[in-house]
Motif scaffolding. Structure first.
Motif, PDB file in Angstrom:
ATOM      1  N   ARG A  80       0.836  -1.216   0.000  1.00 56.19           N
ATOM      2  CA  ARG A  80       0.000   0.000   0.000  1.00 56.19           C
ATOM      3  C   ARG A  80       0.864   1.256   0.000  1.00 56.19           C
ATOM      4  O   ARG A  80       0.536   2.244  -0.654  1.00 56.19           O
ATOM      5  CB  ARG A  80      -0.935  -0.012   1.212  1.00 56.19           C
ATOM      6  N   TYR A 137      -4.982   6.241  -4.187  1.00 57.63           N
ATOM      7  CA  TYR A 137      -6.289   6.243  -4.831  1.00 57.63           C
ATOM      8  C   TYR A 137      -6.789   7.680  -4.927  1.00 57.63           C
ATOM      9  O   TYR A 137      -6.475   8.518  -4.086  1.00 57.63           O
ATOM     10  CB  TYR A 137      -7.267   5.389  -4.020  1.00 57.63           C
ATOM     11  N   THR A 145       2.057   1.918  -3.555  1.00 56.85           N
ATOM     12  CA  THR A 145       1.026   1.923  -4.594  1.00 56.85           C
ATOM     13  C   THR A 145       0.562   3.358  -4.830  1.00 56.85           C
ATOM     14  O   THR A 145       0.423   4.135  -3.884  1.00 56.85           O
ATOM     15  CB  THR A 145      -0.168   1.043  -4.177  1.00 56.85           C
ATOM     16  N   TYR A 181      -6.896  -1.137  -3.271  1.00 60.90           N
ATOM     17  CA  TYR A 181      -5.700  -1.575  -2.546  1.00 60.90           C
ATOM     18  C   TYR A 181      -5.680  -3.101  -2.372  1.00 60.90           C
ATOM     19  O   TYR A 181      -4.613  -3.718  -2.383  1.00 60.90           O
ATOM     20  CB  TYR A 181      -5.605  -0.878  -1.196  1.00 60.90           C
ATOM     21  N   GLU A 224     -12.137   2.271  -2.864  1.00 58.42           N
ATOM     22  CA  GLU A 224     -10.757   2.466  -2.417  1.00 58.42           C
ATOM     23  C   GLU A 224     -10.209   1.172  -1.817  1.00 58.42           C
ATOM     24  O   GLU A 224      -9.072   0.766  -2.099  1.00 58.42           O
ATOM     25  CB  GLU A 224     -10.688   3.594  -1.385  1.00 58.42           C
TER      26      GLU A 224
END
Length: 216
Positions: free
Chosen positions: A21, A27, A24, A65, A61
């Motif tokens: 996460r 979002y 990444t 993830y 969201e």
């Protein structure tokens, strides 16, 4: 085929969800100003619509993830080499993984040993003019092993790769099957069946399931 050969295949697992996460792409932010509220005639209706939109945003969201974590094992930045399976020319089968080392070792320490052993084994092969055999090894297994070796500071033999090309002792049977046509991928199961072999065992376990079964 050369009498001195080792076929290999890696299995990977995702790193921690927190790490995945953290690297990444975030979002998109919740944007209440983009919600169409023209049909809201009362403050209560407006509040209900905004709440429903926010709930949907949180679900999306979370799914975003969760998908990144689910795909973590497919990239060396978000996954690790969990095991390497070997089939020797003699017919001997071997799986190198954390089970082969002291349980006190961390996951990184065990992976370093697995990677170091792989490089040593390949070097020994090419010195004996043997072959390292894979299926899509040039496209997945070897790049994954190299990048994990860089991340974990495991020395990569200088001769393993020259620019776009791997050491000549490596033969990728999928590339051979496809006559080295760019962008062509064929499953080993299909090729085996076309050649008259039974293919995979039929067990309902994919590479994505391997880590969970192994850790269990």
């Amino acid at each position: 085929m050369n009498a001195t050969y080792i076929a290999f295949d890696i299995e990977t697992e995702a790193l921690s969800p927190a790490w995945i996460r953290s690297i990444t792409k975030p979002y998109k932010a919740f944007a209440p100003d983009k919600i169409k509220i023209g049909d809201c005639r009362t403050p209560e209706a407006l509040a209900a619509k905004l709440a429903a939109a926010h709930t949907k945003y949180e679900e999306d969201e979370g799914a975003y993830y969760a998908d990144a974590v689910a795909k973590g094992a497919l990239a060396p930045e978000t996954g690790r080499v969990l095991t390497i399976g070997y089939l020797h020319g003699s017919g001997e089968e071997e799986i190198d993984g954390p089970h082969a080392y002291p349980a006190s070792l961390s996951a990184d320490e065990a992976e370093r040993l697995i990677l170091g052993r792989f490089w040593g084994r390949w070097q020994e092969l090419w010195l004996k003019h043997g072959l390292l055999v894979s299926w899509n090894g040039a496209g997945f297994d070897l790049p994954f092993i190299v990048t994990r070796s860089w991340i974990l500071r495991v020395p990569v033999p200088q001769l393993a790769r020259r620019g776009r090309y791997w050491h000549s002792s490596h033969i990728d049977l999928m590339q051979e099957w496809n006559c080295h046509a760019l962008g062509t991928y064929t499953k080993l199961d299909l090729a085996a069946k076309c050649l008259g072999f039974p293919g995979k065992s039929g067990q309902a376990v994919s590479g994505a399931d391997f880590a969970a079964h192994y850790r269990a």
